[in-house]
Write a protein that holds these residues in place. Structure first.
Motif, PDB file in Angstrom:
ATOM      1  N   LEU A 239     -18.428  56.775 -37.678  1.00  0.00           N
ATOM      2  CA  LEU A 239     -17.998  55.607 -36.908  1.00  0.00           C
ATOM      3  C   LEU A 239     -17.771  54.418 -37.841  1.00  0.00           C
ATOM      4  CD1 LEU A 239     -17.375  54.413 -34.157  1.00  0.00           C
ATOM      5  CD2 LEU A 239     -19.797  53.902 -33.896  1.00  0.00           C
ATOM      6  N   LYS A 240     -18.678  54.233 -38.799  1.00  0.00           N
ATOM      7  CA  LYS A 240     -18.523  53.138 -39.758  1.00  0.00           C
ATOM      8  C   LYS A 240     -17.280  53.349 -40.623  1.00  0.00           C
ATOM      9  CE  LYS A 240     -20.776  50.388 -43.258  1.00  0.00           C
ATOM     10  NZ  LYS A 240     -22.009  49.987 -43.887  1.00  0.00           N
ATOM     11  N   VAL A 241     -17.075  54.579 -41.075  1.00  0.00           N
ATOM     12  CA  VAL A 241     -15.895  54.895 -41.891  1.00  0.00           C
ATOM     13  C   VAL A 241     -14.624  54.621 -41.080  1.00  0.00           C
ATOM     14  CG1 VAL A 241     -14.615  56.753 -43.043  1.00  0.00           C
ATOM     15  CG2 VAL A 241     -17.100  56.559 -43.365  1.00  0.00           C
ATOM     16  N   ALA A 242     -14.623  55.017 -39.832  1.00  0.00           N
ATOM     17  CA  ALA A 242     -13.447  54.797 -38.977  1.00  0.00           C
ATOM     18  C   ALA A 242     -13.183  53.300 -38.782  1.00  0.00           C
ATOM     19  CB  ALA A 242     -13.653  55.476 -37.621  1.00  0.00           C
ATOM     20  N   ARG A 243     -14.247  52.526 -38.605  1.00  0.00           N
ATOM     21  CA  ARG A 243     -14.082  51.072 -38.446  1.00  0.00           C
ATOM     22  C   ARG A 243     -13.513  50.435 -39.710  1.00  0.00           C
ATOM     23  NH1 ARG A 243     -19.616  49.381 -35.573  1.00  0.00           N
ATOM     24  NH2 ARG A 243     -20.172  51.270 -36.614  1.00  0.00           N
TER      25      ARG A 243
ATOM     26  N   LEU B 265      -6.212  49.062 -42.140  1.00  0.00           N
ATOM     27  CA  LEU B 265      -4.871  49.089 -41.545  1.00  0.00           C
ATOM     28  C   LEU B 265      -4.461  47.721 -41.018  1.00  0.00           C
ATOM     29  CD1 LEU B 265      -4.892  52.499 -39.643  1.00  0.00           C
ATOM     30  CD2 LEU B 265      -3.530  51.876 -41.641  1.00  0.00           C
ATOM     31  N   LEU B 266      -5.400  47.012 -40.396  1.00  0.00           N
ATOM     32  CA  LEU B 266      -5.094  45.673 -39.900  1.00  0.00           C
ATOM     33  C   LEU B 266      -4.753  44.735 -41.051  1.00  0.00           C
ATOM     34  CD1 LEU B 266      -7.862  45.333 -37.149  1.00  0.00           C
ATOM     35  CD2 LEU B 266      -5.400  45.633 -36.798  1.00  0.00           C
ATOM     36  N   LEU B 267      -5.496  44.847 -42.156  1.00  0.00           N
ATOM     37  CA  LEU B 267      -5.208  44.028 -43.339  1.00  0.00           C
ATOM     38  C   LEU B 267      -3.839  44.361 -43.901  1.00  0.00           C
ATOM     39  CD1 LEU B 267      -8.650  44.079 -45.168  1.00  0.00           C
ATOM     40  CD2 LEU B 267      -7.529  42.091 -44.182  1.00  0.00           C
ATOM     41  N   LYS B 268      -3.519  45.651 -43.945  1.00  0.00           N
ATOM     42  CA  LYS B 268      -2.213  46.074 -44.474  1.00  0.00           C
ATOM     43  C   LYS B 268      -1.078  45.484 -43.631  1.00  0.00           C
ATOM     44  CE  LYS B 268       0.294  50.236 -45.760  1.00  0.00           C
ATOM     45  NZ  LYS B 268       0.264  51.703 -45.795  1.00  0.00           N
TER      46      LYS B 268
END
Length: 71
Positions: A42-46, A52-55
């Motif tokens: 879950l942490k890795v997915a977050r 992705l949001l930063l990209k």
């Protein structure tokens, strides 16, 4: 280019650099978690979602620096 435009572009470039640094930091964090075999998927997915949001934000800011060309 006016002084205001120059300052705006400088500010945008600084923000892009900041976001790219954060993106690289998240990448390192994800790799470290994966290499350690940490089962907190879950942490890795977050972290990956934040990357992705930063990209997307980086791409949006870079688009603002590119002048519109009317074909």
């Amino acid at each position: 280019m006016s002084e205001d435009e120059f300052l705006e572009q400088s500010t945008i470039r600084a923000k892009i650099d900041e976001l790219k640094f954060r993106h690289r930091s998240l990448d390192s964090e994800v790799l470290a978690l994966q290499e350690m075999g940490v089962a907190d998927q879950l942490k890795v997915a977050r972290l990956k979602k934040e990357k992705l949001l930063l990209k997307d934000r980086i791409a949006s800011l870079e688009d603002r620096l590119t002048p519109d060309i009317i074909a």
